[in-house]
Design a protein around this motif. Structure first.
Motif, PDB file in Angstrom:
ATOM      1  N   ASP A  58       0.828  -1.200   0.000  1.00 42.60           N
ATOM      2  CA  ASP A  58       0.000   0.000   0.000  1.00 42.60           C
ATOM      3  C   ASP A  58       0.867   1.257   0.000  1.00 42.60           C
ATOM      4  O   ASP A  58       1.967   1.276   0.565  1.00 42.60           O
ATOM      5  CB  ASP A  58      -0.915   0.021   1.230  1.00 42.60           C
ATOM      6  N   ILE A 115     -15.791  -1.818  -0.908  1.00 40.32           N
ATOM      7  CA  ILE A 115     -15.170  -0.646  -0.283  1.00 40.32           C
ATOM      8  C   ILE A 115     -13.687  -0.569  -0.637  1.00 40.32           C
ATOM      9  O   ILE A 115     -13.143   0.514  -0.922  1.00 40.32           O
ATOM     10  CB  ILE A 115     -15.363  -0.700   1.244  1.00 40.32           C
ATOM     11  N   ARG A 116     -13.038  -1.714  -0.647  1.00 46.93           N
ATOM     12  CA  ARG A 116     -11.612  -1.736  -1.027  1.00 46.93           C
ATOM     13  C   ARG A 116     -11.437  -1.272  -2.470  1.00 46.93           C
ATOM     14  O   ARG A 116     -10.523  -0.491  -2.780  1.00 46.93           O
ATOM     15  CB  ARG A 116     -11.073  -3.148  -0.850  1.00 46.93           C
ATOM     16  N   GLU A 144     -11.932   2.512  -2.729  1.00 44.02           N
ATOM     17  CA  GLU A 144     -10.773   3.296  -2.289  1.00 44.02           C
ATOM     18  C   GLU A 144      -9.670   3.272  -3.339  1.00 44.02           C
ATOM     19  O   GLU A 144      -9.064   4.308  -3.646  1.00 44.02           O
ATOM     20  CB  GLU A 144     -10.257   2.722  -0.964  1.00 44.02           C
ATOM     21  N   LYS A 200     -17.796   8.202  -2.937  1.00 44.23           N
ATOM     22  CA  LYS A 200     -18.359   7.639  -1.712  1.00 44.23           C
ATOM     23  C   LYS A 200     -19.096   6.353  -2.027  1.00 44.23           C
ATOM     24  O   LYS A 200     -19.362   6.028  -3.192  1.00 44.23           O
ATOM     25  CB  LYS A 200     -19.297   8.631  -1.021  1.00 44.23           C
ATOM     26  N   ALA A 245      -9.242  -0.191   4.049  1.00 45.57           N
ATOM     27  CA  ALA A 245      -9.706   0.817   3.093  1.00 45.57           C
ATOM     28  C   ALA A 245     -10.895   1.616   3.612  1.00 45.57           C
ATOM     29  O   ALA A 245     -11.115   2.751   3.182  1.00 45.57           O
ATOM     30  CB  ALA A 245     -10.092   0.150   1.774  1.00 45.57           C
ATOM     31  N   TYR A 283     -10.565   5.278   4.603  1.00 39.93           N
ATOM     32  CA  TYR A 283     -10.286   6.327   3.625  1.00 39.93           C
ATOM     33  C   TYR A 283     -11.397   6.513   2.603  1.00 39.93           C
ATOM     34  O   TYR A 283     -11.245   7.309   1.678  1.00 39.93           O
ATOM     35  CB  TYR A 283      -8.982   5.991   2.887  1.00 39.93           C
ATOM     36  N   VAL A 284     -12.501   5.794   2.748  1.00 35.96           N
ATOM     37  CA  VAL A 284     -13.624   5.918   1.813  1.00 35.96           C
ATOM     38  C   VAL A 284     -14.822   6.521   2.532  1.00 35.96           C
ATOM     39  O   VAL A 284     -15.318   5.943   3.505  1.00 35.96           O
ATOM     40  CB  VAL A 284     -14.014   4.542   1.222  1.00 35.96           C
ATOM     41  N   TYR A 326     -18.491   6.991   3.413  1.00 37.61           N
ATOM     42  CA  TYR A 326     -19.656   6.122   3.221  1.00 37.61           C
ATOM     43  C   TYR A 326     -20.803   6.640   4.071  1.00 37.61           C
ATOM     44  O   TYR A 326     -20.602   7.331   5.076  1.00 37.61           O
ATOM     45  CB  TYR A 326     -19.333   4.673   3.570  1.00 37.61           C
TER      46      TYR A 326
END
Length: 401
Positions: free
Chosen positions: A190, A227-228, A231, A237, A260, A263-264, A266
């Motif tokens: 990462d 979600i991963r 990101e 979103k 992740a 950092y996203v 939601y």
């Protein structure tokens, strides 16, 4: 008297606990003082300091304390620059691999079993044991720990029939991990937050605003994977819709998202239909991802509108305008409608029919086998990266024009 008895017992227990803590403190203090004395006498010319004493007297394991005392710079008192005491590192798990090892008996049989297991998965023992590349690595420590276990419990584990195969597979993974850490050209890790920010600054054009709506997706693992992907692709979103969709901090969602979710952006919405209507009012174009007779194949769908003088012209999947010869479109610089919302449905019944009716366009991923659908998280990744590809193609087309 009946009420006083528990008080006396509790007081006695309290005094006993205080006494035990006091004795433990004294033992700890005396042991640290003795260790300090040992270190000052065993290292020639060692000059005590408060900082060093604080490090030595902390709760560091004894072996590490001694290594620290041996590896610090020493002033010999003669005015010469401080010198480093040479220190040969010896792994604790491989320090003694001879007949004096406590559980040495049976080591030949364990070595043979492990060598057989390593050979079965394609690893030559010489490449591990004799190669300087793996000296001191986790792979060689695991190898030696199986042959020379350090406790009765570890010895009992080695006697299990499949244990050699398990250890061999673990060694194989550790060898791969060690090699990957040695190669600077690999990027299978990462980015740091600073690297991610620098990558965004290097973009030649603004990223599209992509929103993912999850309509009653029931699997926490699927949500975490989406979600991963959100990101990694830079989605704006993720909206968890309905009463069934799990969301952070659900442990399975966080586990599958691999960090992740932090950092996203939601949010949750009890109604998918209302969430779609709100996004349409905000200028988003809504795409329902579902297999229907009305759906277009993914490669035939254009996700962005090119706007000039208030008129929109559709671009194809290569970023080339379908009506580029239309005289009604002026030569001004094009403005792209960069707001896209993608709706993904439940694993069994898909996107709700009412939501599909509200979508601007329906999209399906073409399949060529018996199954006519993909896992929803896999499908989300395919769709999102096609959206990004079309955006980059459109921007590149505009630059060339």
């Amino acid at each position: 008297q009946h009420n006083a008895k528990p008080v006396i017992v509790n007081s006695a227990n309290g005094l006993k606990q205080i006494a035990m803590r006091y004795i433990a403190f004294l033992i700890h203090f005396i042991s640290r003082v003795m260790l300090w004395t040992l270190c000052t006498k065993s290292v020639v010319g060692f000059a005590p300091s408060f900082k060093t004493f604080r490090c030595l007297s902390s709760r560091i394991p004894t072996r590490n304390v001694i290594l620290f005392a041996q590896s610090i710079k020493i002033d010999d008192g003669a005015g010469r620059p401080p010198q480093d005491i040479p220190l040969k590192y010896v792994s604790k798990s491989t320090a003694k691999t001879d007949a004096t090892t406590e559980f040495h008996e049976g080591s030949d049989e364990r070595r043979e079993r492990l060598h057989t297991a390593l050979t079965e998965i394609g690893i030559t023992v010489e490449s591990l044991v004799e190669s300087p590349e793996f000296k001191g690595s986790a792979a060689i420590r695991t190898y030696n720990s199986f042959i020379f276990p350090k406790s009765k419990g570890a010895l009992a584990m080695t006697m299990q029939p499949q244990r050699a195969s398990v250890v061999a597979n673990n060694i194989s993974f550790l060898m791969r991990e060690h090699r990957s850490h040695q190669e600077e050209w690999l990027r299978n890790h990462d980015r740091s937050l600073q690297e991610a920010a620098e990558l965004q600054d290097q973009r030649q054009s603004p990223a599209p605003k992509v929103v993912l709506l999850l309509d009653d997706i029931r699997s926490a693992h699927n949500v975490g994977n989406i979600i991963r992907a959100a990101e990694a692709s830079g989605c704006e979103k993720v909206v968890m819709c309905g009463s069934m969709t799990p969301s952070p901090p659900h442990p399975k969602v966080l586990k599958t998202a691999l960090g992740a979710a932090e950092y996203v952006p939601y949010q949750s919405s009890i109604s998918t239909l209302q969430a779609v209507r709100d996004l349409k009012a905000d200028g988003y174009q809504i795409f329902g991802i579902e297999t229907t007779s009305r759906s277009k194949m993914l490669w035939q769908v254009s996700f962005f509108n090119q706007l000039t003088d208030g008129e929109a012209k559709k671009i194809d999947t290569n970023g080339v305008a379908n009506n580029e010869n239309d005289d009604s479109v002026s030569d001004e610089r094009a403005i792209w409608n960069d707001k896209v919302a993608l709706v993904f449905g439940n694993e069994l019944v898909g996107v709700d029919v009412q939501v599909l009716e509200e979508c601007d366009e329906l999209v399906s991923v073409p399949t060529h086998g018996v199954k006519n659908s993909l896992n929803v998280a896999t499908c989300a990744s395919i769709i999102v990266w096609e959206v990004l590809r079309q955006w980059d193609a459109a921007i590149e087309c505009e630059k060339e024009a």
